[in-house]
Design a protein around this motif. Structure first.
Motif, PDB file in Angstrom:
ATOM      1  N   SER A 107      43.233  39.020  33.716  1.00 51.40           N
ATOM      2  CA  SER A 107      44.555  39.352  33.183  1.00 51.40           C
ATOM      3  C   SER A 107      44.651  38.957  31.722  1.00 51.40           C
ATOM      4  O   SER A 107      44.388  37.808  31.346  1.00 51.40           O
ATOM      5  CB  SER A 107      45.632  38.623  33.991  1.00 51.40           C
ATOM      6  OG  SER A 107      46.913  38.895  33.451  1.00 51.40           O
ATOM      7  N   ALA A 108      45.041  39.921  30.892  1.00 51.57           N
ATOM      8  CA  ALA A 108      45.273  39.637  29.479  1.00 51.57           C
ATOM      9  C   ALA A 108      46.634  38.974  29.308  1.00 51.57           C
ATOM     10  O   ALA A 108      47.498  39.074  30.185  1.00 51.57           O
ATOM     11  CB  ALA A 108      45.213  40.935  28.674  1.00 51.57           C
ATOM     12  N   PRO A 109      46.871  38.290  28.184  1.00 53.38           N
ATOM     13  CA  PRO A 109      48.173  37.639  27.966  1.00 53.38           C
ATOM     14  C   PRO A 109      49.347  38.607  27.985  1.00 53.38           C
ATOM     15  O   PRO A 109      50.479  38.207  28.242  1.00 53.38           O
ATOM     16  CB  PRO A 109      48.014  36.996  26.589  1.00 53.38           C
ATOM     17  CG  PRO A 109      46.546  36.764  26.449  1.00 53.38           C
ATOM     18  CD  PRO A 109      45.902  37.930  27.141  1.00 53.38           C
ATOM     19  N   ASP A 110      49.085  39.879  27.697  1.00 50.62           N
ATOM     20  CA  ASP A 110      50.162  40.867  27.696  1.00 50.62           C
ATOM     21  C   ASP A 110      49.956  41.927  28.776  1.00 50.62           C
ATOM     22  O   ASP A 110      50.338  43.078  28.612  1.00 50.62           O
ATOM     23  CB  ASP A 110      50.262  41.524  26.322  1.00 50.62           C
ATOM     24  CG  ASP A 110      48.943  42.179  25.892  1.00 50.62           C
ATOM     25  OD1 ASP A 110      47.926  41.970  26.597  1.00 50.62           O
ATOM     26  OD2 ASP A 110      48.928  42.887  24.872  1.00 50.62           O
ATOM     27  N   GLU A 131      50.497  29.961  46.120  1.00 50.44           N
ATOM     28  CA  GLU A 131      49.457  28.953  46.236  1.00 50.44           C
ATOM     29  C   GLU A 131      48.344  29.232  45.229  1.00 50.44           C
ATOM     30  O   GLU A 131      48.195  30.347  44.728  1.00 50.44           O
ATOM     31  CB  GLU A 131      48.888  28.898  47.645  1.00 50.44           C
ATOM     32  CG  GLU A 131      48.221  30.168  48.118  1.00 50.44           C
ATOM     33  CD  GLU A 131      47.756  30.055  49.561  1.00 50.44           C
ATOM     34  OE1 GLU A 131      47.728  28.923  50.087  1.00 50.44           O
ATOM     35  OE2 GLU A 131      47.429  31.081  50.156  1.00 50.44           O
ATOM     36  N   THR A 132      47.589  28.214  44.911  1.00 51.62           N
ATOM     37  CA  THR A 132      46.432  28.365  44.037  1.00 51.62           C
ATOM     38  C   THR A 132      45.174  28.279  44.882  1.00 51.62           C
ATOM     39  O   THR A 132      45.032  27.400  45.723  1.00 51.62           O
ATOM     40  CB  THR A 132      46.407  27.268  42.963  1.00 51.62           C
ATOM     41  OG1 THR A 132      46.390  25.989  43.595  1.00 51.62           O
ATOM     42  CG2 THR A 132      47.642  27.356  42.082  1.00 51.62           C
ATOM     43  N   ALA A 133      44.282  29.214  44.665  1.00 50.54           N
ATOM     44  CA  ALA A 133      43.040  29.286  45.420  1.00 50.54           C
ATOM     45  C   ALA A 133      42.104  30.233  44.681  1.00 50.54           C
ATOM     46  O   ALA A 133      42.549  30.968  43.783  1.00 50.54           O
ATOM     47  CB  ALA A 133      43.295  29.784  46.842  1.00 50.54           C
ATOM     48  N   PRO A 134      40.808  30.245  45.012  1.00 48.00           N
ATOM     49  CA  PRO A 134      39.898  31.186  44.356  1.00 48.00           C
ATOM     50  C   PRO A 134      40.377  32.633  44.452  1.00 48.00           C
ATOM     51  O   PRO A 134      40.184  33.417  43.526  1.00 48.00           O
ATOM     52  CB  PRO A 134      38.584  30.971  45.115  1.00 48.00           C
ATOM     53  CG  PRO A 134      38.648  29.551  45.572  1.00 48.00           C
ATOM     54  CD  PRO A 134      40.094  29.316  45.916  1.00 48.00           C
ATOM     55  N   MET A 138      46.335  31.188  39.455  1.00 48.92           N
ATOM     56  CA  MET A 138      47.717  30.993  39.039  1.00 48.92           C
ATOM     57  C   MET A 138      48.063  31.683  37.722  1.00 48.92           C
ATOM     58  O   MET A 138      49.117  32.304  37.585  1.00 48.92           O
ATOM     59  CB  MET A 138      48.007  29.496  38.913  1.00 48.92           C
ATOM     60  CG  MET A 138      49.419  29.178  38.458  1.00 48.92           C
ATOM     61  SD  MET A 138      49.780  27.397  38.420  1.00 48.92           S
ATOM     62  CE  MET A 138      48.700  26.864  37.089  1.00 48.92           C
ATOM     63  N   LEU A 139      47.177  31.586  36.728  1.00 53.00           N
ATOM     64  CA  LEU A 139      47.511  32.027  35.380  1.00 53.00           C
ATOM     65  C   LEU A 139      47.985  33.479  35.296  1.00 53.00           C
ATOM     66  O   LEU A 139      48.964  33.755  34.589  1.00 53.00           O
ATOM     67  CB  LEU A 139      46.316  31.795  34.449  1.00 53.00           C
ATOM     68  CG  LEU A 139      46.553  32.078  32.960  1.00 53.00           C
ATOM     69  CD1 LEU A 139      47.707  31.234  32.430  1.00 53.00           C
ATOM     70  CD2 LEU A 139      45.283  31.835  32.160  1.00 53.00           C
ATOM     71  N   PRO A 140      47.341  34.446  35.969  1.00 53.02           N
ATOM     72  CA  PRO A 140      47.814  35.824  35.843  1.00 53.02           C
ATOM     73  C   PRO A 140      49.286  36.007  36.215  1.00 53.02           C
ATOM     74  O   PRO A 140      49.958  36.891  35.679  1.00 53.02           O
ATOM     75  CB  PRO A 140      46.899  36.598  36.806  1.00 53.02           C
ATOM     76  CG  PRO A 140      45.654  35.788  36.852  1.00 53.02           C
ATOM     77  CD  PRO A 140      46.114  34.355  36.785  1.00 53.02           C
ATOM     78  N   ASN A 141      49.787  35.172  37.119  1.00 56.74           N
ATOM     79  CA  ASN A 141      51.171  35.321  37.548  1.00 56.74           C
ATOM     80  C   ASN A 141      52.171  34.915  36.467  1.00 56.74           C
ATOM     81  O   ASN A 141      53.377  35.103  36.638  1.00 56.74           O
ATOM     82  CB  ASN A 141      51.414  34.495  38.810  1.00 56.74           C
ATOM     83  CG  ASN A 141      50.615  35.017  39.979  1.00 56.74           C
ATOM     84  OD1 ASN A 141      50.421  36.214  40.136  1.00 56.74           O
ATOM     85  ND2 ASN A 141      50.116  34.115  40.801  1.00 56.74           N
TER      86      ASN A 141
END
Length: 205
Positions: A107-110, A131-134, A138-141
């Motif tokens: 996922s890009a920042p924009d 939840e966070t998992a492989p 989390m970051l893309p969300n």
């Protein structure tokens, strides 16, 4: 004795009646105001909460994960978006037919559209428990403009969600779209995350 006098008296070391304190604490708990949730109607309660203006979410219940690509196509057409998105490596998502999409490897920042799966939804607040998992980074969300979240099941209250969370896996909660009024007192939507939240409860959730 007024409440003010009682507080000041306690601060000055006046004797405190434990029985009275227990009675006051019990009265406070008895008056806790929280929405009643019918265990037999979790989905309607969840949808009703999501419809509140403060949450700013849109909703489209879906029949199952196989139906997700068609729902995403309709959403993209409604918002004039190209068929490009970030899809996490969740087997429930990747098993669907995404051949008509440009799937981003990261996922890009924009990023225009990010799809995710919540652990559950909370009928009491309209919250999404993530939840966070492989298979659930989390970051893309927090990077996408449009956040499309599948909700496989719904629980009644916040504590029900907590009981269902395994430890020590990290979780985070999303309630409505990101917004702030820190900038000159004006409401800014999407200040700390996605500007649009589209919730997709599964039938039977």
């Amino acid at each position: 004795m007024t409440a003010r006098e009682a507080i000041l008296g306690a601060l000055r070391g006046a004797p405190v009646d434990p029985a009275r304190l227990d009675a006051e604490a019990a009265a406070l708990v008895a008056r806790v105001e929280r929405p009643a949730v019918d265990p037999g109607a979790l989905l309607p309660a969840f949808l009703d909460r999501l419809a509140q203006p403060g949450l700013g979410a849109t909703v489209a219940p879906i029949a199952g994960f196989d139906a997700l690509p068609a729902v995403v196509v309709a959403y993209m057409a409604e918002h004039g978006l190209p068929r490009a998105l970030y899809l996490p490596p969740d087997p429930r998502l990747t098993a669907a037919d995404w051949r008509d999409f440009d799937l981003r490897p990261s996922s890009a920042p924009d990023e225009a559209v990010v799809v995710a799966v919540a652990r559950c939804g909370v009928a009491e607040t309209g919250s999404l428990v993530m939840e966070t998992a492989p298979a659930a980074p989390m970051l893309p969300n927090f990077l996408g403009l449009h956040h499309l979240v599948v909700v496989p099941r719904i629980v009644a209250y916040l504590e029900d969600a907590l009981r269902s969370i395994p430890t020590p896996r990290a979780h985070y909660w999303i309630t409505g779209v990101s917004g702030t009024t820190d900038i000159e007192g004006s409401y800014v939507r999407g200040a700390h995350g996605p500007r649009f939240l589209h919730v997709l409860p599964l039938d039977g959730a």
